[in-house]
Design a protein around this motif. Structure first.
Motif, PDB file in Angstrom:
ATOM      1  N   ARG A 204       0.825  -1.202   0.000  1.00 25.10           N
ATOM      2  CA  ARG A 204       0.000   0.000   0.000  1.00 25.10           C
ATOM      3  C   ARG A 204       0.867   1.264   0.000  1.00 25.10           C
ATOM      4  O   ARG A 204       2.036   1.227   0.401  1.00 25.10           O
ATOM      5  CB  ARG A 204      -1.010   0.001   1.147  1.00 25.10           C
ATOM      6  N   PHE A 205       0.299   2.364  -0.474  1.00 22.92           N
ATOM      7  CA  PHE A 205       0.977   3.667  -0.504  1.00 22.92           C
ATOM      8  C   PHE A 205      -0.072   4.698  -0.117  1.00 22.92           C
ATOM      9  O   PHE A 205      -0.980   4.998  -0.879  1.00 22.92           O
ATOM     10  CB  PHE A 205       1.504   3.937  -1.928  1.00 22.92           C
ATOM     11  N   ASP A 206       0.043   5.208   1.119  1.00 24.36           N
ATOM     12  CA  ASP A 206      -0.934   6.177   1.619  1.00 24.36           C
ATOM     13  C   ASP A 206      -0.477   7.584   1.283  1.00 24.36           C
ATOM     14  O   ASP A 206       0.696   7.920   1.491  1.00 24.36           O
ATOM     15  CB  ASP A 206      -1.065   6.045   3.144  1.00 24.36           C
ATOM     16  N   TYR A 207      -1.384   8.410   0.788  1.00 24.70           N
ATOM     17  CA  TYR A 207      -1.018   9.802   0.474  1.00 24.70           C
ATOM     18  C   TYR A 207      -2.017  10.802   1.020  1.00 24.70           C
ATOM     19  O   TYR A 207      -1.803  12.017   0.925  1.00 24.70           O
ATOM     20  CB  TYR A 207      -0.891   9.993  -1.044  1.00 24.70           C
ATOM     21  N   ASP A 208      -3.108  10.323   1.613  1.00 21.30           N
ATOM     22  CA  ASP A 208      -4.159  11.242   2.079  1.00 21.30           C
ATOM     23  C   ASP A 208      -3.680  12.027   3.303  1.00 21.30           C
ATOM     24  O   ASP A 208      -2.681  11.678   3.933  1.00 21.30           O
ATOM     25  CB  ASP A 208      -5.436  10.446   2.410  1.00 21.30           C
ATOM     26  N   GLY A 209      -4.409  13.078   3.660  1.00 21.66           N
ATOM     27  CA  GLY A 209      -3.990  13.997   4.724  1.00 21.66           C
ATOM     28  C   GLY A 209      -3.895  13.359   6.093  1.00 21.66           C
ATOM     29  O   GLY A 209      -3.251  13.915   6.988  1.00 21.66           O
ATOM     30  N   ASP A 210      -4.505  12.195   6.294  1.00 17.82           N
ATOM     31  CA  ASP A 210      -4.415  11.534   7.595  1.00 17.82           C
ATOM     32  C   ASP A 210      -3.308  10.480   7.637  1.00 17.82           C
ATOM     33  O   ASP A 210      -2.513  10.451   8.568  1.00 17.82           O
ATOM     34  CB  ASP A 210      -5.755  10.854   7.933  1.00 17.82           C
ATOM     35  N   TYR A 211      -3.277   9.597   6.663  1.00 18.11           N
ATOM     36  CA  TYR A 211      -2.345   8.451   6.717  1.00 18.11           C
ATOM     37  C   TYR A 211      -1.074   8.638   5.904  1.00 18.11           C
ATOM     38  O   TYR A 211      -0.086   7.931   6.132  1.00 18.11           O
ATOM     39  CB  TYR A 211      -3.068   7.156   6.287  1.00 18.11           C
TER      40      TYR A 211
END
Ligand code: NAD
Ligand code: USQ
Length: 398
Positions: A236-243
């Motif tokens: 996975r690759f998280d880019y959102d403002g939380d994760y």
């Protein structure tokens, strides 16, 4: 070795499971898939298209000939099932990744604060109780965080967990002691890792559990040699403002042409480690357990430190991206120095992947390749640390 990987569907747990399986260990993953559920709650998704757990395990079996067990259970809630799992799988070691790990998510509102504390503290405590109850000699390797030390300027090199102190005594000679390094967490999430530390110290002392706590820095990168073997194994690759964490966010922002979101002055200095080095560190920690009765082993699992604005400038130089200095949604020191001792892993043979070696490749191979999946509306960080910030009170009046 028989190794249980708690949180083995996550960003760190999945590549660590494959690395250990590849080395010939017998792996069982335990995960309640809560991270995938939180993505739905936030309306966010991994930039990379992650397969279901069933597809992941089938792909691993096809590409490696090795099978990995999967148990879908909530280790914070399903104590009886966890205890049953420990006593039937009979692990030599448990690697514990299974916690809510995003600081911004933990600071969003009362529900996410309470969930983070309930989930993380109960998960860790349930694991320790289940091991004691099983009567087995199981080495626990836990993923903690550099953030337990806090991000003020310490004025010294941060040691690996324990601080040498001298205290005045009634006799003339001062007494020398080693104490847990004083904690200074910056979010509810980081605070749960401080609470974990005390649980570990207690169970190592009282029940002589063998425990290694890895104080890990911010991970960057996405894939390992194992997750690259098939697109169905992709991490996975998280880019959102939380994760999304800072460097991976910058890489993704550069790839989609979004100005790099530096919080405040960008004077925050943080510790970093590449995901490939993370899996090696887990292997090294498993191969070097503490003895029964020994205090908790604490290693600083990081390889370099960087200032956020320097990272933004580096990524901008490499990619041509713009840099945007945005108001900091967090409550943290605007500028700090950070010097960290990481001798243990280097002495055990870790050869760090340096930032300059991997950055551009990561932008090309992952961020640009999957840029079409990005939802730009999920990029801004909207979680505010204090009610004063939520009320829009300027910094000087807080
Ligand atoms: P992640 O959210 O991607 O993975 C955590 C996994 O644990 C998820 O798959 C989730 O479903 C599972 N989980 C959470 N609570 C659970 C429960 N009660 N029962 C069963 N499964 C549960 O996070 P990650 O980035 O892989 O981080 C793993 C660990 O490493 C965390 O403890 C985190 O604090 C630590 N860490 C991460 C980083 C980083 O940069 N990602 C840096 C330092 C430390
Ligand atoms: N930041 C920006 N711009 C962004 C995102 C972050 O300037 O777009 C700044 C933040 O304000 C902060 C720094 O970058 O000063 C790091 O933020 P982060 O989200 O990358 O990292 P953090 O919140 O500390 O948490 C991450 C992981 C957590 C782990 C921790 C290790 O999510 O699980 O424990 O890194 S450490 O930071 O060493 O404690």
């Amino acid at each position: 070795m028989r190794v249980a990987v708690l949180g083995g569907d996550g960003f760190c747990g999945w590549p660590a499971s494959l690395h250990l399986s590849d080395l010939g260990h017998t792996i069982a993953i335990v995960d309640n898939l809560s991270r995938r559920q939180i993505d739905k709650e936030l309306g966010a998704e991994s930039l990379t298209p992650i397969a279901t757990m069933g597809e992941r395990l089938a792909a691993w079996q096809e590409t490696s000939g090795k099978s990995i067990e999967f148990h879908n259970l909530d280790i914070a809630q399903d104590y009886a099932e966890l205890a049953e799992f420990i006593s039937t799988f009979r692990p030599d070691a448990v690697v514990h990744f299974a916690e809510q790990r995003a600081a911004p998510y933990s600071m969003k509102n009362h529900a996410t604060k309470r969930y983070t504390v309930d989930n993380n503290v109960r998960a860790t405590h349930n694991l320790l109780v289940a091991i004691v109850e099983s009567g087995l000699d199981v080495h626990v390797v836990h993923l903690g965080t550099m953030g337990v030390y806090g991000y003020g300027t310490a004025g010294m090199k941060i040691p690996e967990g324990y601080l040498d102190v001298q205290v005045a005594s009634e006799s003339s000679e001062p007494l020398s002691q080693q104490i847990l390094y004083p904690t200074n967490p910056g979010s509810v999430y980081h605070m749960t890792k401080v609470l974990d530390q005390h649980l570990f110290a207690y169970y190592a002392k009282n029940d002589e559990l063998r425990i290694t706590d890895l104080h890990q820095g911010i991970i960057w990168g996405t894939n390992t040699p194992q997750t690259l073997r098939s697109e169905r194994l992709i991490n996975r690759f998280d880019y959102d403002g939380d994760y999304g964490t800072v460097l991976n966010r910058f890489l993704m922002q550069a790839a989609v042409g979004y100005p790099l979101t530096v919080h405040g002055t960008g004077g925050q200095t943080r510790a970093f480690i590449h995901i490939r080095d993370m899996v090696t560190c887990i292997q090294l920690a498993l191969e070097n357990p503490p003895a029964k009765g020994e205090r908790v082993k604490i290693y600083n699992q990081m390889t370099e430190t960087h200032r956020v604005r320097d990272l933004a400038e580096l990524v901008a130089r490499l990619s041509g991206a713009q840099v945007a200095y945005v108001p900091n949604p967090r409550k943290e020191s605007a500028e700090n120095e950070l010097y960290v001792s990481n001798d243990t892993f280097l002495d055990l043979g870790l050869h760090p992947t340096r930032l300059e070696e991997g950055l551009l490749q990561e932008v090309e191979d992952v961020a640009r390749k999957y840029a079409h999946r990005a939802d730009r509306s999920k990029i801004p960080a909207r979680s505010l640390w204090t009610s004063a910030q939520a009320a829009g009170v300027p910094d000087s009046e807080k």
